[in-house]
Scaffold this motif. Structure first.
Motif, PDB file in Angstrom:
ATOM      1  N   GLU A  68      69.598  79.606  54.112  1.00 59.10           N
ATOM      2  CA  GLU A  68      70.532  80.725  54.212  1.00 59.10           C
ATOM      3  C   GLU A  68      71.971  80.292  53.896  1.00 59.10           C
ATOM      4  N   VAL A  69      72.271  79.055  54.168  1.00 60.47           N
ATOM      5  CA  VAL A  69      73.647  78.587  53.902  1.00 60.47           C
ATOM      6  C   VAL A  69      73.653  77.874  52.552  1.00 60.47           C
ATOM      7  N   GLU A  70      74.330  78.434  51.579  1.00 59.87           N
ATOM      8  CA  GLU A  70      74.349  77.894  50.224  1.00 59.87           C
ATOM      9  C   GLU A  70      75.147  76.582  50.191  1.00 59.87           C
ATOM     10  N   GLY A  71      74.637  75.604  49.484  1.00 60.51           N
ATOM     11  CA  GLY A  71      75.323  74.320  49.340  1.00 60.51           C
ATOM     12  C   GLY A  71      74.976  73.326  50.409  1.00 60.51           C
TER      13      GLY A  71
ATOM     14  N   ALA B 202      83.036  73.849  55.916  1.00 61.85           N
ATOM     15  CA  ALA B 202      82.757  75.267  56.202  1.00 61.85           C
ATOM     16  C   ALA B 202      81.265  75.530  56.141  1.00 61.85           C
ATOM     17  N   GLN B 203      80.594  75.002  55.102  1.00 59.24           N
ATOM     18  CA  GLN B 203      79.150  75.196  54.988  1.00 59.24           C
ATOM     19  C   GLN B 203      78.418  74.461  56.111  1.00 59.24           C
ATOM     20  N   ALA B 204      78.916  73.281  56.485  1.00 65.91           N
ATOM     21  CA  ALA B 204      78.277  72.533  57.562  1.00 65.91           C
ATOM     22  C   ALA B 204      78.384  73.292  58.882  1.00 65.91           C
ATOM     23  N   ASN B 205      79.567  73.857  59.138  1.00 65.63           N
ATOM     24  CA  ASN B 205      79.723  74.641  60.373  1.00 65.63           C
ATOM     25  C   ASN B 205      78.836  75.888  60.380  1.00 65.63           C
ATOM     26  N   GLN B 206      78.676  76.538  59.203  1.00 63.57           N
ATOM     27  CA  GLN B 206      77.767  77.696  59.122  1.00 63.57           C
ATOM     28  C   GLN B 206      76.339  77.294  59.442  1.00 63.57           C
ATOM     29  N   LEU B 207      75.934  76.151  59.013  1.00 66.58           N
ATOM     30  CA  LEU B 207      74.574  75.666  59.293  1.00 66.58           C
ATOM     31  C   LEU B 207      74.392  75.465  60.791  1.00 66.58           C
TER      32      LEU B 207
ATOM     33  N   ARG C 234      72.414  77.367  66.298  1.00 68.97           N
ATOM     34  CA  ARG C 234      72.737  77.858  67.653  1.00 68.97           C
ATOM     35  C   ARG C 234      72.259  79.308  67.834  1.00 68.97           C
ATOM     36  N   GLY C 235      72.397  80.102  66.755  1.00 68.18           N
ATOM     37  CA  GLY C 235      71.939  81.492  66.832  1.00 68.18           C
ATOM     38  C   GLY C 235      70.438  81.594  67.041  1.00 68.18           C
TER      39      GLY C 235
END
Length: 360
Positions: A296-299, A323-328, A333-334
């Motif tokens: 789901e997280v590109e890159g 930014a991508q690492a934090n989204q992952l 966590r979600g």
């Protein structure tokens, strides 16, 4: 036959008179308060209070006969028909007697009899206690009241009226014995009973205990049958549940390894599944969550993974930037995992770090 004949007084100041009939004979007679010692009671209406007619009426039903009689009476009566009670008797040859009396008079008679504790089975006009003569007219004394009876007539004996009706021919006078014989004959089956329509005698319905017992038995059988149906249904459900449980246990034992089928199959299968899955959410579920988050997280991509015996998943991931690492990490966590991560280090144009995920 056992009956009491009560002569209703023509006026309030006149005495009551009565006859007691037993075994087709007059057993007693008297004046004053009528005696009632059993059997049927027949009240005799004064001749001057009831107007008698004879007419050919339909015999299909009593209601039709009364309706036709009211038409006949309305043409012959000066009083309003609404205030008159019309009763129709049994057919005599081709004609039926019609009795006409004021409604208020009927109410007074029944009220006075009720005050004496008497509910008569019939109220008969006095002239109809005498059998009709073959020809001419007869005169009789009934309860102290003289009456005249013809083939199709009956009225109170009044000098001028009697001469007018009989054409001056004197009626034959009946002796007391003849009168009593006529009364006995008429009391057996009165030709006309004024207790019709709104003044009909109310029938007292006796309790039919045999019928009640039969109904109670039928109700008990219905309840018993309903209970048996419920028992059969419960039995079928219990058998079906036992069969389903046996089938489930058989299927569970098929998933156990050979030689490990001693004991509760469901518990043994759960233990084996827990061992295969591993602690925590299990290897497969945890890796699947990480894979979905990466997709789901590109890159982002997974470089290496390791599943610890404690149920923790350790993974090395790379991303295009922090930014991508934090989204992952947010995706993990979600999904309900507790996530810790090392500091992401720059690796050329990308960043790399270690991530640990486990159920809290």
């Amino acid at each position: 036959m056992s009956a009491t004949i009560i002569f209703l007084p023509a006026h309030a100041d006149q005495p009551w008179r009565w006859l007691r009939l037993e075994n087709n004979a007059v057993a007693a007679r008297g004046e004053g308060a009528p005696e009632q010692t059993g059997g049927e009671t027949i009240a005799v209406a004064p001749a001057d209070a009831v107007t008698l007619h004879w007419s050919s009426l339909p015999a299909r039903s009593q209601a039709q006969a009364v309706a036709a009689a009211r038409i006949v009476v309305s043409d012959a009566s000066a009083a309003p028909i609404d205030g008159l009670h019309v009763a129709v008797g049994e057919a005599s040859e081709d004609e039926r007697p019609i009795g006409v009396v004021a409604i208020e008079r009927m109410r007074e008679w029944l009220a006075s009899l009720s005050g004496l504790g008497i509910d008569p089975g019939a109220i008969v006009p006095a002239p109809l206690l005498i059998a009709p003569p073959v020809e001419g007219y007869v005169r009789a004394e009934l309860g102290g009241q003289p009456v005249i009876r013809g083939a199709t007539s009956g009225f109170a004996d009044e000098a001028r009226l009697t001469e007018l009706v009989t054409g001056g021919r004197p009626p034959e006078t009946l002796g007391r014995d003849e009168v009593e014989l006529n009364i006995i004959s008429s009391a057996t089956s009165p030709q006309l009973n004024l207790r019709q329509g709104p003044f009909a005698r109310r029938k007292r319905r006796a309790v039919d205990w045999p019928l009640i017992r039969r109904l109670a038995v039928l109700a008990g059988l219905v309840l018993l049958l309903t209970l048996m149906i419920d028992l059969v249904r419960i039995t079928r459900y219990a058998i079906a549940a036992d069969a389903a449980e046996a089938q489930a246990e058989a299927l569970a034992r098929e998933g156990l390894p050979r030689g490990a089928d001693q004991g509760d199959a469901g518990r043994l299968l759960s233990e084996r599944l827990s061992r295969l899955r591993g602690p925590g959410a299990g290897f497969s579920a945890t890796v699947a969550v990480l894979a979905n988050a990466t997709r789901e997280v590109e890159g982002t991509e997974v470089i290496a993974i390791a599943f610890e015996p404690s149920g923790e998943l350790r993974a090395t991931v790379a991303a295009n930037g922090e930014a991508q690492a934090n989204q992952l990490l947010d995706r993990l966590r979600g999904a309900g995992f507790a996530v810790t991560a090392s500091t992401f280090q720059s690796d050329g144009q990308r960043v790399r770090g270690d991530v640990t995920a486990a159920l809290p």
